[in-house]
Motif scaffolding. Structure first.
Motif, PDB file in Angstrom:
ATOM      1  N   UNK A  36       0.710  -1.150  -0.126  1.00 16.29           N
ATOM      2  CA  UNK A  36       0.148   0.298   0.041  1.00 16.29           C
ATOM      3  C   UNK A  36       1.056   1.114   0.015  1.00 16.29           C
ATOM      4  N   UNK A  37       0.305   2.316  -0.042  1.00 17.13           N
ATOM      5  CA  UNK A  37       1.107   3.676   0.129  1.00 17.13           C
ATOM      6  C   UNK A  37       1.870   3.591   1.271  1.00 17.13           C
ATOM      7  N   UNK A  38       3.238   4.315   1.044  1.00 15.92           N
ATOM      8  CA  UNK A  38       4.326   4.335   2.215  1.00 15.92           C
ATOM      9  C   UNK A  38       3.492   5.570   3.115  1.00 15.92           C
ATOM     10  N   UNK A  39       3.338   5.567   4.453  1.00 16.14           N
ATOM     11  CA  UNK A  39       2.837   6.559   5.091  1.00 16.14           C
ATOM     12  C   UNK A  39       2.492   6.090   6.283  1.00 16.14           C
TER      13      UNK A  39
ATOM     14  N   UNK B 116       1.296  -2.075   9.462  1.00 14.15           N
ATOM     15  CA  UNK B 116       2.350  -2.938   9.578  1.00 14.15           C
ATOM     16  C   UNK B 116       2.392  -3.537   7.895  1.00 14.15           C
ATOM     17  N   UNK B 117       1.995  -2.633   7.030  1.00 15.89           N
ATOM     18  CA  UNK B 117       2.111  -3.310   5.623  1.00 15.89           C
ATOM     19  C   UNK B 117       3.039  -2.484   4.950  1.00 15.89           C
ATOM     20  N   UNK B 118       3.985  -3.179   3.989  1.00 11.33           N
ATOM     21  CA  UNK B 118       4.824  -2.669   3.215  1.00 11.33           C
ATOM     22  C   UNK B 118       4.632  -1.489   2.415  1.00 11.33           C
TER      23      UNK B 118
ATOM     24  N   UNK C 277     -10.519   8.232  -3.785  1.00 11.54           N
ATOM     25  CA  UNK C 277     -10.483   7.240  -2.644  1.00 11.54           C
ATOM     26  C   UNK C 277      -9.060   7.469  -2.097  1.00 11.54           C
ATOM     27  N   UNK C 278      -8.896   7.376  -0.615  1.00 13.29           N
ATOM     28  CA  UNK C 278      -7.616   7.516  -0.288  1.00 13.29           C
ATOM     29  C   UNK C 278      -7.038   6.153   0.544  1.00 13.29           C
ATOM     30  N   UNK C 279      -5.882   6.097   1.082  1.00 10.89           N
ATOM     31  CA  UNK C 279      -5.388   4.890   1.858  1.00 10.89           C
ATOM     32  C   UNK C 279      -5.894   4.787   3.163  1.00 10.89           C
TER      33      UNK C 279
END
Length: 428
Positions: free
Chosen positions: A189-192, A199-201, A261-263
């Motif tokens: 997913x988006x880094x942020x 805890x997802x890459x 849509x957003x993360x």
């Protein structure tokens, strides 16, 4: 083919007019038109647009007919108001030869719900190591002008330069999936902030932006055309804006889902929100909308990516990336761009018909609604509001992020060269 009189439609959102279709051509546009024996479509209050053109569609055939076929995908396109789609090359076998692109082209012509223009792979097998048969695909019956390894980035700068040089000879364009692979290994997913909490890459914005920066400089050096697929970050917008200010021949697209849509939605762990590039932040969404409005981003493209149920109804890490979008794209654009005052309907026509047809050189599409032009048209009930029910989709797949969500607008009619493919919301 009989005559059709579309009565009282707001052409590109303007004053009500009548449009008379005779065979494959628009015969006349004006007020008080009449035609003896013509089929009359009462269109008061509805908006008439040129047929929509999608520069980025995955039809999956050949090889993944469990997800989509040219028939089901073009039926979905007609339902969404599209009269032409460009089919991406990541099929099985890959569309990296004249034979495969001609197969896809013929299937589109046979089914007749919309025109299908194949996109050829940039590299053999999408492997990024050797240029595919670009010239042979261009010279084939399909007449390929757009080339992309979408789903994978052409990350080798030398290969990308050679591709840009090759397509320049016949005015083609390379459509880049901007993703630096080393920066996105294991990305989910988006880094942020949200990825850190879950805890997802993370898929960092710089992985997209660094490739775009490199490629616009390569395009400037070569003097060729580059198109940026599914641009998704505020930083990418600034790079494209800078490149255009220098006169670099770059165009860019944004997807409907990146406009809305957003993360934050990934907190649900629902794989329907897993897509590449990933859903970004509210700041990115705002920047993308503004860039589409001011022309930095040229077009809306769906990145329609169908998957069978089992590829999405699983744990997040194992789920396929992608969303279907042909049947909801116009509604999302109405909500995010028209109802916010960022675009009028003429602006929508520019970004969803005129410009994508121009970039992809889709003959006969993206033309004005005027006498003598091909009758590729879309009629929209802009006052309609309803919740999205994927059970009614024409697409073979149901992986929509909008299930149950209320969206505005509904395509009621689509005409392809004067032939109705959708009437009162139903496929013919």
């Amino acid at each position: 083919m009989s005559k059709i009189l579309i009565r009282g439609a707001k052409v590109l959102g303007g004053e009500p007019q009548d449009v008379l279709i005779d065979g494959e051509i628009v015969e006349a546009v004006g007020t008080g038109l009449s035609a003896e024996g013509a089929e009359v479509v009462e269109a008061a209050g509805k908006v008439l647009l040129p047929g929509l053109v999608d520069l980025h569609t995955h039809l999956r055939e050949p090889g993944r007919e469990d997800s989509e076929t040219v028939l089901t995908g073009t039926r979905a396109a007609a339902s969404g108001g599209y009269t032409a789609v460009f089919a991406m090359a990541n099929t099985f076998p890959v569309a990296d030869t004249a034979g495969v692109v001609e197969q896809v082209y013929r299937l589109g012509r046979e089914h007749g719900y919309c025109d299908v223009q194949p996109i050829g792979a940039v590299t053999v097998g999408l492997e990024g190591r050797k240029l595919a048969e670009l010239g042979a695909m261009h010279d084939s019956a399909a007449g390929v002008t757009v080339f992309s390894d979408d789903g994978k980035c052409v990350d080798d700068a030398v290969i990308m330069r050679r591709a840009l040089e090759y397509v320049k000879a016949f005015g083609g364009v390379v459509a880049q999936h901007a993703q630096e692979p080393r920066l996105t290994e294991g990305a989910q997913m988006n880094e942020g902030v949200v990825s850190a909490e879950l805890g997802l890459g993370g898929w960092p914005a710089v992985a997209e932006e660094s490739i775009i920066a490199r490629d616009v400089l390569l395009a400037e050096h070569v003097g060729s055309r580059v198109h940026i697929c599914h641009l998704s970050t505020a930083g990418s917008v600034e790079i494209v804006r800078w490149a255009k200010s220098r006169g670099i021949d770059v165009t860019a697209e944004v997807t409907p889902h990146h406009l809305l849509l957003t993360d934050e939605l990934v907190r649900s762990y629902n794989p329907v929100y897993k897509v590449n590039p990933p859903l970004r932040t509210e700041r990115d969404v705002h920047a993308l909308r503004e860039a589409l409005a001011d022309g930095t981003i040229d077009i809306v493209a769906t990145d329609h990516a169908p998957h069978p149920h089992e590829d999405k109804d699983c744990e997040w890490a194992a789920a396929a990336m992608g969303m279907v979008g042909l049947e909801t794209a116009l509604s999302v654009v109405q909500e995010t761009m028209v109802e916010t005052g960022l675009l009028d309907w003429a602006g929508v026509a520019s970004r969803m018909s005129f410009k994508p047809a121009l970039i992809g050189r889709a003959t006969g599409h993206g033309r004005p609604v005027s006498a003598g032009e091909p009758a590729n048209l879309t009629l929209v009930d802009t006052e309609y509001r309803g919740s999205v029910d994927p059970a009614g989709f024409a697409s073979r797949s149901r992986n929509t992020p909008y299930e149950g969500r209320e969206l505005p607008g509904r395509v009621t009619h689509t005409w392809l060269r004067g032939k109705a493919t959708l009437v009162d919301g139903k496929l013919t």
